[in-house]
Enzyme design. Structure first.
Site, PDB file in Angstrom:
ATOM      1  N   ALA A 142      65.348 -78.972  37.310  1.00 40.24           N
ATOM      2  CA  ALA A 142      64.941 -80.087  36.448  1.00 40.24           C
ATOM      3  C   ALA A 142      64.377 -79.530  35.145  1.00 40.24           C
ATOM      4  CB  ALA A 142      63.921 -80.955  37.171  1.00 40.24           C
ATOM      5  N   SER A 143      63.785 -80.390  34.338  1.00 39.11           N
ATOM      6  CA  SER A 143      63.358 -79.984  32.997  1.00 39.11           C
ATOM      7  C   SER A 143      62.203 -78.988  33.014  1.00 39.11           C
ATOM      8  CB  SER A 143      62.959 -81.223  32.188  1.00 39.11           C
ATOM      9  OG  SER A 143      62.047 -82.015  32.925  1.00 39.11           O
ATOM     10  N   ALA A 145      60.966 -77.286  36.180  1.00 38.14           N
ATOM     11  CA  ALA A 145      61.032 -76.276  37.240  1.00 38.14           C
ATOM     12  C   ALA A 145      62.339 -76.396  38.006  1.00 38.14           C
ATOM     13  CB  ALA A 145      59.850 -76.459  38.192  1.00 38.14           C
ATOM     14  N   GLN A 146      62.564 -75.428  38.876  1.00 37.15           N
ATOM     15  CA  GLN A 146      63.691 -75.475  39.800  1.00 37.15           C
ATOM     16  C   GLN A 146      63.188 -75.173  41.203  1.00 37.15           C
ATOM     17  OE1 GLN A 146      65.793 -72.412  37.580  1.00 37.15           O
ATOM     18  NE2 GLN A 146      65.915 -71.129  39.421  1.00 37.15           N
ATOM     19  N   ASP A 307      56.857 -91.356  39.258  1.00 38.24           N
ATOM     20  CA  ASP A 307      58.167 -90.921  38.770  1.00 38.24           C
ATOM     21  C   ASP A 307      59.268 -91.153  39.814  1.00 38.24           C
ATOM     22  OD1 ASP A 307      59.925 -89.824  36.950  1.00 38.24           O
ATOM     23  OD2 ASP A 307      59.479 -87.742  37.453  1.00 38.24           O
TER      24      ASP A 307
END
Length: 480
Positions: A142-143, A145-146, A307
Site C-alpha cells: 500500500a502507500s 507499507a507492505q 478506513d
C-alpha cells in the site's frame, strides 16, 4: 582529501529536489483536469438536447478519469489514498470508478533487500534469527507499507509482518500540503464546503499512520472492545505479537481470507449464481457484520477504525469478516459522540428540526438562503452521514447544481468529524458495490438510543440498554 562519491551526490540532489518535482507534477496535472471541466461546462451549456448532454458528460468524465488515473498511478503515495476516497460508485462518475478502483493494490513494493535492512535495524537481530520462514514476495503493498507472510522461530502458525516503505513520509506530507492549497481554492470558487478542514484532518490522521506502535495499541484496544461487547465479535481483528512492534515494523496474527474486492471472482469460481439467494445471503451477512461493528465502535466506544475501504476487509470461511490496517483510527470526544448519536436518530426518524439542532451541537456551521432551508439541511445530513441512496438513484452527485451542498454552504466543519464522514461514505460505497441499498442510520438507531439514554439525554423515554448485540441483528435488513 576524501574522494567524492558522484552517486551519493546524485542521490542527495535527487532527494532534495524530489518534493519540488512532485509539486510541479501535481499542479500541472490538477490545473489541466480542472480547466478541462470548466471549459467543458461552457461548451455543454450550448447543447439543449438532454441525451446529447449526458453523452458529452460521459465522454468528459472518461477523459478526466484517464488523467486522474495517470496522476495517481505515476505519483503514488498519498494519491493512492485519494483514489480510494473518490473512486467510489456512490460518489464519483462511473468512468472514474472504473479506472480508480484498480489502483487499490497497485502501490509499488519496496525491494526485499531494503525490507531486510529495515527489519534488521528495527528488530535489532538478523532476519534468519527471528523468522523460520519469510515470504520474499509481499502479500500486498500500500502507500505507506507492505506486508509479508512469515513464521517465527519455534512457532508453527503464520504471522503477517508489516514493514514501512523508507522515505515515504516526507513525500506524503508534500502531497497533502499541495492538496490543502487546491482545496482552499476550490472552496472559494466552486464548492461551498469547508474542504480545508477536511484536508487538515487527513494530514493529522495520515501522520499517525507512520507510527506502528500507535497502530498496535489501537488494534488491541478495538479488539478488546469488540470481543468484550459481543457474545461473538462481528468482525475479526488480528492479534498483535508482543515484543515484535517498533515504529516501522509490526508483526501480527495471520488471518486467512480473500479480499472483499475479489469476492465476485470467488463467487464465480465456485459456480454460485451471483444474483442467487446464496450470494445475496453472504453479502447481507458481510454488510451486517461491518454495520454492527462500526455502529458499536463509533457510537458506544467513540474509538473506531476509520478506513474501511475494500483493501482492508477480508472475507473468511462462512462469510466471516476480518478488518485489517489500524493506521487510521479516531477517538471522538464525548460531546461529538453524543452529538452524532443525536444526528443518527434525526436521520433515522426523518426529523429535520432535530437534525438542525444536531448541526449546532456538532459545530457544523451552515449558511443557506433557500426557501425550504430545513429540508435542504436534512438532505445534506443524509448525503453526508447516511448510506442510503434515494429511490431510483444509483449514484449521489454531491457537487451537482441541484445538490444540497450547492444550496447550503458548509462554512465550518469540525476536523474530528471528517473520519466519521469518510467512514460512512466508505460503507456506502461497499453497500453499493454489494448491491444492497440500506440506511446505516436506521440500523444504528438502537445503539444511538442506548448511548443517549445512558447519558441522560432521553429522559422519560422507554429505552432500555441492550445487552451485547441483542435486538440489533433482528432489525438489520429484515425489518417488517
Amino acid at each position: 582529501m576524501p574522494r567524492l562519491d558522484v552517486n551519493d551526490i546524485k542521490d542527495r540532489l535527487s532527494s532534495h529536489f524530489r518534493p519540488w518535482q512532485r509539486s510541479y507534477q501535481f499542479w500541472v496535472r490538477a490545473i489541466d483536469i480542472y480547466t478541462g471541466y470548466k471549459v467543458f461546462q461552457v461548451r455543454v451549456s450550448f447543447e439543449k438536447d438532454v441525451l446529447k448532454q449526458e453523452a458529452l458528460w460521459d465522454r468528459q468524465h472518461e477523459l478526466a478519469a484517464e488523467k486522474i488515473y495517470a496522476m495517481c498511478s505515476d505519483l503514488g503515495g498519498f494519491f493512492l489514498k485519494i483514489a480510494q476516497i473518490i473512486g467510489k460508485p456512490d460518489l464519483a462518475p462511473a468512468a472514474w470508478v472504473r479506472r480508480l478502483v484498480t489502483l487499490c493494490d497497485q502501490a509499488p513494493a519496496t525491494p526485499f533487500h531494503t525490507v531486510k535492512l529495515v527489519l534488521e535495524k528495527e528488530l535489532g537481530r538478523s532476519i534468519d534469527d527471528v523468522f523460520e520462514v519469510f515470504d520474499v514476495e509481499p502479500l500486498g503493498s500500500a502507500s505507506i507499507a507492505q506486508v509479508h507472510r512469515a513464521k517465527l522461530r519455534g512457532n508453527k502458525n503464520y504471522v503477517v509482518v508489516k514493514v514501512q516503505h523508507p522515505g515515504v513520509q516526507d513525500l506524503m506530507m508534500t502531497d497533502i500540503h499541495n492538496l490543502q492549497a487546491f482545496a482552499l481554492y476550490m472552496q472559494k470558487t466552486d464548492i461551498k464546503f469547508d474542504l480545508y478542514s477536511v484536508t487538515k484532518e487527513m494530514e493529522k490522521q495520515i501522520g499517525y499512520e507512520f507510527d506502528f506502535v500507535r497502530e498496535a495499541g489501537a488494534m488491541e484496544r478495538i479488539r478488546k472492545f469488540l470481543y468484550e461487547n459481543n457474545k461473538r465479535t462481528p468482525v475479526q481483528v488480528p492479534r498483535v505479537i508482543q515484543d515484535m512492534v517498533t515504529r516501522r515494523v509490526l508483526v501480527m496474527e495471520y488471518i486467512d481470507g480473500i479480499p472483499l474486492m475479489n469476492l465476485g471472482d470467488e463467487i464465480a469460481k465456485r459456480g454460485i449464481n451471483p444474483r442467487g439467494k446464496m450470494a445475496a445471503a453472504a453479502k447481507q451477512k458481510i454488510l451486517q457484520s461491518l454495520t454492527l461493528a462500526y455502529g458499536q465502535m463509533i457510537l458506544k466506544s467513540g474509538f473506531f477504525h476509520a478506513d474501511p475501504h475494500p483493501g482492508n476487509i477480508l472475507i473468511c470461511k462462512g462469510s466471516e469478516v476480518a478488518l485489517l490496517d489500524y493506521g487510521q483510527v479516531k477517538d471522538l470526544p464525548e460531546k461529538l459522540k453524543l452529538g452524532y448519536a443525536n444526528l443518527v436518530l434525526a436521520i433515522a426518524d426523518g426529523d429535520p428540526i432535530r437534525a438542525s439542532e444536531s448541526y449546532r451541537e456538532l459545530g457544523i456551521d451552515t449558511l443557506s438562503k433557500c426557501e425550504n432551508e430545513l429540508q435542504e439541511l436534512f438532505k445534506l445530513a443524509q448525503t453526508m452521514f447516511d448510506t442510503k441512496l434515494p429511490p431510483g438513484v444509483a449514484m449521489l452527485q454531491p457537487f451537482s447544481e441541484d445538490s444540497s451542498i450547492k444550496k447550503v454552504a458548509v462554512q465550518a466543519f469540525p476536523e474530528e468529524l471528517f473520519s466519521v464522514l469518510r467512514t460512512v461514505h466508505l460503507l456506502r460505497g461497499l453497500s453499493v458495490g454489494l448491491g444492497i441499498n440500506y440506511s446505516c442510520a436506521e440500523q444504528w438507531r438502537p445503539i444511538a438510543e442506548e448511548v443517549l439514554y445512558q447519558a441522560g439525554r432521553l429522559k422519560g423515554k422507554n429505552v432500555k440498554p441492550r445487552g451485547r448485540n441483542r435486538g440489533f441483528v433482528k432489525r438489520l435488513f429484515w425489518r417488517d
